[in-house]
Enzyme design. Sequence first.
Site, PDB file in Angstrom:
ATOM      1  N   ASP A 193     -12.785  15.659  -2.901  1.00  0.00           N
ATOM      2  CA  ASP A 193     -12.791  16.999  -3.496  1.00  0.00           C
ATOM      3  C   ASP A 193     -14.061  17.109  -4.336  1.00  0.00           C
ATOM      4  O   ASP A 193     -14.899  16.210  -4.313  1.00  0.00           O
ATOM      5  CB  ASP A 193     -11.516  17.183  -4.352  1.00  0.00           C
ATOM      6  CG  ASP A 193     -11.062  18.643  -4.412  1.00  0.00           C
ATOM      7  OD1 ASP A 193     -11.944  19.519  -4.542  1.00  0.00           O
ATOM      8  OD2 ASP A 193      -9.861  18.904  -4.345  1.00  0.00           O
ATOM      9  N   LYS A 229       0.863  -1.189   0.000  1.00  0.00           N
ATOM     10  CA  LYS A 229       0.000   0.000   0.000  1.00  0.00           C
ATOM     11  C   LYS A 229       0.898   1.237   0.000  1.00  0.00           C
ATOM     12  O   LYS A 229       1.739   1.405   0.880  1.00  0.00           O
ATOM     13  CB  LYS A 229      -0.901   0.013   1.231  1.00  0.00           C
ATOM     14  CG  LYS A 229      -1.915   1.143   1.189  1.00  0.00           C
ATOM     15  CD  LYS A 229      -2.886   1.063   2.355  1.00  0.00           C
ATOM     16  CE  LYS A 229      -2.394   1.756   3.581  1.00  0.00           C
ATOM     17  NZ  LYS A 229      -2.370   3.221   3.531  1.00  0.00           N
TER      18      LYS A 229
HETATM   19  O1  C5P Z   1       0.446   1.398  10.853  1.00  0.00           O
HETATM   20  P1  C5P Z   1      -0.957   0.941  10.730  1.00  0.00           P
HETATM   21  O2  C5P Z   1      -1.096  -0.574  10.694  1.00  0.00           O
HETATM   22  O3  C5P Z   1      -1.884   1.561  11.746  1.00  0.00           O
HETATM   23  O4  C5P Z   1      -1.359   1.449   9.270  1.00  0.00           O
HETATM   24  C1  C5P Z   1      -2.629   1.506   8.775  1.00  0.00           C
HETATM   25  C2  C5P Z   1      -2.578   2.067   7.380  1.00  0.00           C
HETATM   26  O5  C5P Z   1      -3.886   2.016   6.871  1.00  0.00           O
HETATM   27  C3  C5P Z   1      -2.110   3.509   7.267  1.00  0.00           C
HETATM   28  O6  C5P Z   1      -1.341   3.607   6.072  1.00  0.00           O
HETATM   29  C4  C5P Z   1      -3.376   4.316   7.131  1.00  0.00           C
HETATM   30  O7  C5P Z   1      -3.234   5.424   6.291  1.00  0.00           O
HETATM   31  C5  C5P Z   1      -4.318   3.302   6.496  1.00  0.00           C
HETATM   32  N1  C5P Z   1      -5.737   3.478   6.757  1.00  0.00           N
HETATM   33  C6  C5P Z   1      -6.290   3.420   8.024  1.00  0.00           C
HETATM   34  N2  C5P Z   1      -7.626   3.607   8.191  1.00  0.00           N
HETATM   35  C7  C5P Z   1      -8.417   3.815   7.157  1.00  0.00           C
HETATM   36  C8  C5P Z   1      -7.881   3.836   5.873  1.00  0.00           C
HETATM   37  C9  C5P Z   1      -6.511   3.656   5.716  1.00  0.00           C
HETATM   38  O8  C5P Z   1      -5.563   3.193   8.996  1.00  0.00           O
HETATM   39  N3  C5P Z   1      -9.718   3.933   7.328  1.00  0.00           N
END
Ligand code: C5P
Length: 240
Positions: free
Chosen positions: A65, A33
Amino acid sequence: MEKPIMLALDFADFKQVEQFLESFSNPGDLTVKIGMELFYQSGPQVVKTLKARGCKIFLDLKLFDIPHTVEKSMERIGELGVDYVTAHTLGGSEMLTAAKRGLIAGAKRVNQPVPDLLGVTILTSCSKETLANELNCKLAMADQVVSLAKLAKQSGCDGVITSALELPMLTKEVGTDFKYVVPGIRMKQDAVGDQKRVATPEIAKQTGAFAIVVGRPVTQSENPVAAYRRYRANWNLEGE
Ligand code: C5P
């Protein structure tokens, strides 16, 4: 088909990504990702480089946006040949349908498959208190997530980003023919950080997740490959 673990490459630059991926024996097998932190530093080139290495790519830029801007931006993203992209469902149906239109147009131009459009519902870092007291939402968390997921489905999204806690209600009310991608994934012993609505890979799988997103528990681990294997084993219990 094996359900993916999406590994969040939340690094400041591509050099750090290279160092991180070097420890994996087959980095090309990973679904990665790319979020705002890396994309704002390294741009589309990072997508092209990782795609050329064989990785599946989730480009998580969470567009939000006016419909015209989102449509034109999604056209550019559609040309990159990524597998999954995100837009905020709070942008409404007009913005989401514009996002899908843009993706289709961009992908068609370069003869690539259309990426899956995933609608971000309520961020996993948002608690029920924040939803009620700061966002003044009258619905309970699960009802709000279900409502946004229905909107996403009606607007042409292929799935949504949700916490695992809402999955039982989502699969019942929105259906199992929709991709539920779940961040906020933590094993019991790992730090939660800023995430509020967390669950283990196993719980996410049991309740109907299509994919999980894991970042810091792997990327900030002293032994990232071992941490990845731990999450993978818990997610793919029957496969390891
Ligand atoms: O480090 P961690 O496991 O918390 O990372 C979660 C990832 O998922 C981050 O890159 C964050 O931007 C993404 N994300 C999230 N919640 C969402 C959508 C995306 O934590 N609803």
